[in-house]
Design an enzyme around this catalytic site. Structure first.
Site, short mmCIF file in Angstrom:
data_model
loop_
_atom_site.label_atom_id
_atom_site.label_comp_id
_atom_site.label_asym_id
_atom_site.label_seq_id
_atom_site.Cartn_x
_atom_site.Cartn_y
_atom_site.Cartn_z
N HIS A 106 -16.70 24.08 15.65
CA HIS A 106 -15.86 24.85 14.73
C HIS A 106 -14.40 24.66 15.10
O HIS A 106 -14.05 24.66 16.28
CB HIS A 106 -16.24 26.34 14.84
CG HIS A 106 -15.26 27.25 14.18
ND1 HIS A 106 -14.59 28.25 14.88
CD2 HIS A 106 -14.82 27.33 12.90
CE1 HIS A 106 -13.79 28.90 14.05
NE2 HIS A 106 -13.91 28.37 12.84
N ASN A 125 -10.20 25.32 13.39
CA ASN A 125 -9.28 25.57 12.29
C ASN A 125 -7.85 25.66 12.80
O ASN A 125 -7.60 26.01 13.96
CB ASN A 125 -9.65 26.81 11.50
CG ASN A 125 -9.28 28.10 12.20
OD1 ASN A 125 -8.14 28.57 12.12
ND2 ASN A 125 -10.24 28.66 12.92
N THR A 126 -6.92 25.29 11.96
CA THR A 126 -5.49 25.54 12.22
C THR A 126 -4.84 25.90 10.89
O THR A 126 -5.30 25.49 9.82
CB THR A 126 -4.77 24.31 12.83
OG1 THR A 126 -5.17 23.12 12.16
CG2 THR A 126 -5.06 24.16 14.31
N ARG A 127 -3.80 26.72 10.99
CA ARG A 127 -3.15 27.20 9.77
C ARG A 127 -1.68 27.46 10.03
O ARG A 127 -1.26 27.63 11.18
CB ARG A 127 -3.84 28.48 9.27
CG ARG A 127 -3.80 29.59 10.30
CD ARG A 127 -4.73 30.76 9.99
NE ARG A 127 -4.77 31.68 11.14
CZ ARG A 127 -5.63 31.57 12.15
NH1 ARG A 127 -6.57 30.64 12.14
NH2 ARG A 127 -5.57 32.41 13.18
N HIS A 159 -13.78 21.58 28.65
CA HIS A 159 -12.71 22.50 29.07
C HIS A 159 -11.64 21.78 29.89
O HIS A 159 -10.46 22.10 29.77
CB HIS A 159 -13.30 23.70 29.81
CG HIS A 159 -13.80 24.76 28.87
ND1 HIS A 159 -12.97 25.64 28.23
CD2 HIS A 159 -15.06 25.06 28.44
CE1 HIS A 159 -13.68 26.45 27.46
NE2 HIS A 159 -14.96 26.12 27.57
N HIS A 191 -23.20 43.21 20.45
CA HIS A 191 -24.53 43.80 20.31
C HIS A 191 -25.60 42.98 21.04
O HIS A 191 -26.70 43.48 21.29
CB HIS A 191 -24.90 43.97 18.83
CG HIS A 191 -25.02 42.67 18.09
ND1 HIS A 191 -23.94 41.86 17.83
CD2 HIS A 191 -26.10 42.04 17.58
CE1 HIS A 191 -24.37 40.79 17.16
NE2 HIS A 191 -25.66 40.87 17.01
#
Lengths: 265, 265
Positions: free
Chosen positions: A102, A104-106, A135, A165
């Site tokens: 996964h 994303n950049t914005r 890492h 949870h």
């Protein structure tokens, strides 16, 4: 600055799509969509041989925040107008030896402007060696920009991608950052581009290394259960999902992140 | 009154379990769990031949509400103590011709006391005739108690089980009620028992009618997609799920409702 950010996200989309199509032998299907305010985006979706379901979504949108949102978003208290461009990617591979990935950049513009984004990896089988390498490389890349980035953004990622949870992390983490503005667009933009290029290189590498590894039915079961956890995270906790669905965003684009098949015990 | 409610929910659990085991040929597995306050419950889980995943959970718990909860729950503003007993059931059948079925009833005691619950049905294939019959029978049962119940509780159910982001209902509805207290425990309790018996009879009937119907791969795909929507509802909107996870409830019992396998397009 807006155009340069937007152009980069498009270029990165093209690179990612080309690399994944080359590995997979299948093509992404492209779908335009319109935003409820102004602008819209384009989803590229693949259901392929290596990538069971993959989505690359770019969008450039503008509009006015609701009063509630104005309280939460920097630089919008006195003027509700916003402009935003971004790219988000989710890959759910067939082979359980390749992790879900996964990214994303914005770039957001209100009366302030800043970059945000990150990437994180969700393996479902033993991944200790690969985790260390991932890492280490991520730290090197971050350190070239600012020694404080990696520890800070890794921590943010670990805290963010945690299923309270279940008392378990979603995956092996990565980096997560927001409100990045050092009063130096060139440097910040360079960092954001390197984050994107890092992800592109990583996707290429991990597919190459693991795509021919065998797996068992048991591995597939573990993968489907892990994907169930992924869905729990996205629907229960993910800010982007909540924000998108609450503000009348494009449901298909928002839920593009969900895996094609998942199991619960 | 507390004991009578608790005993009924146990009796209903036993009846449901017996009926489903008889149809299925498999046994439910029972698991005790403890509440973070006092009390606990018992989950009965089946992964069977007819019921791909089925759960029947009964619980009797007590404790003190947080200050935030005190504002929301009737009769708890001046005294945070609560006592609650209930039963909840979710059945996800193998055969796409048998709908997923959901039911629960509960009795809550604060400085006030009331019953709540309901049932709703989620088919994935054509179900128009069965839908009409289901609602007709449900209305008859409700009308025997109070003519206002069915229209009111059906509406509540339709409004509750609606996926705003998909602009679609979860299933074909049913009834949903809460805060039921007519200052006549006997009448209210009789209604609650009849709601439970109705569900028991319905489960028995719909399994008998549809268990031998054939289905295609396409039907199975539609079923898995519909189950994806079911998961979206439970994780994005369901009050019980949110309440349970936020108040540190038993995660396995809360997420027992999720289907064993689900797909997204």
């Amino acid at each position: 600055m807006k155009d340069r950010a937007k152009d980069w996200f498009e270029e990165l989309r093209n690179r990612l799509v080309a690399t994944i199509e080359q590995h997979d032998g299948s093509k992404f299907e492209k779908k335009h969509w319109k935003h409820s305010g102004r602008g819209g985006g384009m989803m590229s979706i693949m259901k392929g041989n290596i990538i069971e379901k993959g989505g690359v979504n770019i969008s450039t949108v503008s509009g006015k925040f609701s009063e509630k949102m104005q309280q939460r978003i920097p630089g919008s208290k006195e003027d509700p107008r916003y402009w935003a461009t971004g790219i988000s990617v989710v890959l759910h591979p067939v082979n359980p030896n390749i992790p879900s990935m996964h990214f994303n950049t914005r770039y957001l513009v209100t009366q302030k402007n800043w970059f945000g984004g990150g990437m994180d990896i969700t393996p479902c089988l033993e991944f200790e060696v690969e985790k260390k390498d991932f890492h280490k490389d991520l730290k090197s890349m971050c350190d070239r920009h600012d020694k404080s980035y990696y520890p800070q953004y890794k921590k943010w990622c670990d805290e963010y991608f945690y299923l309270k949870h279940r008392k378990e992390p979603r995956g092996i983490g990565g980096i997560f950052f927001d409100y990045l503005n050092n009063d130096n667009f060139e440097n910040d933009f360079l960092f954001v581009r390197e984050v994107g290029s890092f992800f592109h290189t990583y996707v290429d590498k991990i597919i190459t290394l693991n795509k021919d590894k065998n797996w068992t039915n048991k591995d597939r079961e573990l993968q489907l259960i892990k994907r169930g956890r992924y869905i729990e995270f996205n629907l229960l906790y993910d800010r982007g999902t909540k924000f998108g669905l609450e503000t009348g965003g494009n449901t298909d684009a928002i839920l593009m992140s969900l895996p094609p098949l998942a199991a619960w015990e």
